[in-house]
Structures are given as C-alpha cells and as structure tokens.
Write a protein that holds these residues in place. Structure first.
Motif, PDB file in Angstrom:
ATOM      1  N   ALA A 225       7.262   6.373   7.842  1.00 24.89           N
ATOM      2  CA  ALA A 225       6.030   5.577   7.928  1.00 24.89           C
ATOM      3  C   ALA A 225       5.626   5.046   6.568  1.00 24.89           C
ATOM      4  O   ALA A 225       5.682   5.762   5.556  1.00 24.89           O
ATOM      5  N   ARG A 226       5.205   3.783   6.546  1.00 27.30           N
ATOM      6  CA  ARG A 226       4.708   3.153   5.330  1.00 27.30           C
ATOM      7  C   ARG A 226       3.227   3.483   5.189  1.00 27.30           C
ATOM      8  O   ARG A 226       2.413   3.084   6.014  1.00 27.30           O
ATOM      9  N   GLN A 227       2.865   4.231   4.163  1.00 25.62           N
ATOM     10  CA  GLN A 227       1.485   4.559   3.892  1.00 25.62           C
ATOM     11  C   GLN A 227       0.912   3.572   2.870  1.00 25.62           C
ATOM     12  O   GLN A 227       1.599   2.646   2.441  1.00 25.62           O
ATOM     13  N   VAL A 228      -0.316   3.758   2.469  1.00 24.10           N
ATOM     14  CA  VAL A 228      -0.965   2.815   1.554  1.00 24.10           C
ATOM     15  C   VAL A 228      -0.218   2.720   0.231  1.00 24.10           C
ATOM     16  O   VAL A 228       0.057   1.621  -0.277  1.00 24.10           O
ATOM     17  N   ASP A 229       0.132   3.855  -0.350  1.00 24.88           N
ATOM     18  CA  ASP A 229       0.759   3.854  -1.667  1.00 24.88           C
ATOM     19  C   ASP A 229       2.108   4.564  -1.689  1.00 24.88           C
ATOM     20  O   ASP A 229       2.624   4.877  -2.759  1.00 24.88           O
ATOM     21  N   SER A 230       2.693   4.850  -0.535  1.00 20.63           N
ATOM     22  CA  SER A 230       3.970   5.555  -0.508  1.00 20.63           C
ATOM     23  C   SER A 230       4.629   5.408   0.862  1.00 20.63           C
ATOM     24  O   SER A 230       4.033   4.874   1.804  1.00 20.63           O
ATOM     25  N   THR A 231       5.848   5.878   0.936  1.00 19.23           N
ATOM     26  CA  THR A 231       6.566   5.960   2.208  1.00 19.23           C
ATOM     27  C   THR A 231       6.866   7.427   2.476  1.00 19.23           C
ATOM     28  O   THR A 231       7.420   8.128   1.617  1.00 19.23           O
TER      29      THR A 231
END
Length: 377
Positions: A355-361
């Motif tokens: 999952a692609r998060q706001v500041d990381s994967t």
C-alpha cells in the motif's frame, strides 16, 4: 451423519516498509506455486505492466533415475539449479521434488523406504511417524567420495523405477519448469517433451462498482504495552483486509455497491473507509517458477504509477514434500526445510498487500499453513 471438523489452519501476519529483504526473497522461499492472483483498484498502467508477463511449464512423465542421471546438465554450484520439478502422481503414497537449491527430496511410504534403503528422517508427527523424508543434494560434490560410494543412488533409483514398471505404475507424472521459457523448452526437447510445453498467460477480469477499501497498514502494536486491546483490534483490521482481497479474487457479489442480498442469507461489510470504484483481478495458473513469481512481485513493488494498493495471493502445491525454504542471515537459502506431511487437501498459501501511504510504501504479509507443517514449530 458425522461430519468431520474442518482442518485447523495456522495464520501468521507480519508487516514492514518497502524495500525489505523478505520481499526480495519471497518467491525463492516458496518454490512451488500453482496459482498467483493480483488484485488492485483499476489502473491502466499497472494492468499493462503485469498482464504482459508470461511463463511456461511442462506436464509429462519421467523416470526418476533419468532425472538423477541428467542432474549435471541443470544443477550447478551457483546458482544451484535452473530446473524445478514436482511429482504429481495421485496413485501412490510416495512423492518427490527438486527445488531451486538443487535438493532432491523424497517423501516415502514405509514400504518404499525399506525397499529403497536410504538413510532418512522420520516425520515428527505421531500419526505419520512411519513415513520418512530423504534429502539428496544434487549439487556437484556435496558429499565426500566415501559417502557417495556408500549410497549408489543411480542404481537404487533405477531399481525403484523398474519395480514401479513391473507393478504397472509406469513413469512418474511430473510438472517441471526452468528459470526462463527458453531453458524450459530446451530441457523439454532434450527429453522429447517439446509438444507438452504449456504456456501460462494472464487472465484479466474487471469488477465494476465495487466498494474498495482505502488501505492503511500500521505496524503491529507492542503487545507488552497493549492498552485497550490494540493488538486484537489491529489483527481484526488486518484480517478484514485479507478477507476482502480473497473475496475480490473470487469475484464475490458481496463486494458490489449495489448488492442487495437477503441478510438472512449473507451479511458482509467492506473494510472502512471505502470508496466505490472498479477492481482489476489478474490470475496466472499453472506450474510457476520462483523466478516468474518474483518478477510479478518486483513489478508491483517497483512501479511508480501503482494504485493505492496491490495484493498478491499465492497458492502453493500442498502435496509437495517441500513447501518452504528458510533464508539464512546472509540471504541465502538454508540447507534444511521444515518437515511437513504432503497433503493434497491441505493449506499452503500466502497473501501480501503493498500500500502507498502518505510518505512511504508499506507491506503486510499473511501466511496460512496446515497443522502438519513444522514451519512455526
């Protein structure tokens, strides 16, 4: 009528950030894959990149002694083996496989073990203690000359093939593939199996107007300072996400936004929060080499235009003598695999969500195995 209880399964969930060494060696740790499902919110770039990936395998009959005699042509020192083979004969209690380590593993019934005469290990299960597993390294010079002389494997395996022929069992039914399609075709042609090569292409399906979760993959709470059941809540949230991924792979009607099933028949709520959109499901089915599986994983992880999440679900061959190859601290495959009882009705699957998060994967990984597998003790 006495209905037997369902087989007890064991599930383990882990999570982390990308990149990660576990993802980089994921396919090599699970050498025998029969189906790979990829699910993600509809994304043209991701679909285009993944749907073009293809592979090939062979379904044929061979004599085990012939495979052993040809080992020098496909088993080297580094990498150990370019060929993966799994016996699939349903009419015998014996089975064997050759994994990417160049290790030939025999799962033997009491009769075959006594007749073949090798030195093996009993399975650590009371109900199956009479069965044995024998591991034979085919890598050049894995043993001393004196040890090789004590174990005339070529003669023993040839005699075993002969006994099978006299009993009317014939050669072994197997599935095999190499690291790439050309090598698979080359080995198939050398063994007169050229017409038996089967291509595996991606099957693409799209479901419209589906309730799609907005995926978040937080780290597991610290159990030592758990307050208010945080660990239990986290496990429930992760469980509901994996359940949704499984239902999406099945094309379940329950996920559709306009689903109006009678609540007395079924009740299901998609993980919250969610949005209504289209979902793409890609599937490859056959005998999939670890190299091919890793190519799918790498394409998902390295993509710069991926959707908010992508899930990859792998179904192994539960009847394989070897299911899991541990990794050493330096990232190499371990010499020994956890003992298990091959069972065609067993469970051996894993699912990874990226999952692609706001500041990381981030990734979350779930493994499901049966009770007759010592992977976790």
């Amino acid at each position: 009528m006495n209905i037997p209880p369902p087989t007890r399964q064991r599930v383990q969930i882990s999570t982390g950030d990308v990149p990660n060494h576990k993802i980089q060696s994921l396919a090599s740790a699970h050498p025998f894959t029969q189906q790979l499902n990829v699910v993600f919110p509809a994304n043209e770039a991701t679909q285009s990149a993944l749907s073009t990936l293809e592979t090939a395998y062979v379904k044929a009959t061979v004599e085990l002694s012939s495979v052993f005699a040809q080992a020098r042509t496909f088993v080297q020192c580094d990498p150990p083996s370019t060929l993966t083979i799994l016996s699939t004969d349903p009419h015998t209690d014996d089975s064997w496989c050759l994994d990417p380590r160049g290790l030939l593993t025999l799962h033997l019934s009491p009769e075959s073990y006594q007749t073949l005469g090798p030195t093996g290990k009993k399975l650590p299960f009371k109900a199956h203690a009479e069965k044995h597993t024998v591991a034979l390294p085919l890598v050049p010079n894995p043993e001393s000359v004196s040890n090789q002389a004590k174990t005339p494997w070529d003669a023993a395996l040839a005699a075993w093939d002969q006994r099978r022929a006299q009993a009317g069992e014939g050669p072994w039914s197997v599935l095999y593939c190499a690291n790439d399609e050309r090598a698979t075709a080359r080995f198939a042609n050398d063994n007169k199996h050229g017409e038996l090569v089967r291509r595996v292409r991606c099957d693409v399906r799209t479901a419209q107007n589906v309730r799609v979760p907005v995926v978040s993959l937080p780290a597991r709470p610290n159990a030592d300072i758990d307050a208010g059941g945080a660990v239990e809540d986290w496990e429930a949230d992760m469980g509901s996400l994996f359940e949704w991924m499984g239902l999406a792979g099945l094309g379940a009607q329950r996920l559709h936004a306009n689903d109006r099933v009678d609540p007395y028949v079924a009740v299901y709520d998609s993980p919250a929060p969610s949005v209504v959109g289209d979902v793409t499901h890609l599937r490859w089915r056959g005998f999939l080499s670890p190299v091919f599986v890793q190519s799918v994983i790498d394409a998902v992880v390295s993509s710069t235009s991926s959707p908010q999440f992508v899930s990859i679900t792998s179904h192994a061959f539960p009847a394989a003598p070897v299911s899991y190859i541990p990794q050493t601290k330096d990232g190499k495959p371990a010499a020994k695999s956890p003992p298990r009882v091959p069972n065609p009705d067993g469970e051996d699957a894993w699912c990874m969500i990226v999952a692609r998060q706001v500041d990381s994967t981030r990734w979350c990984f779930a493994e499901s195995i049966g009770p007759l597998d010592t992977r976790w003790g």
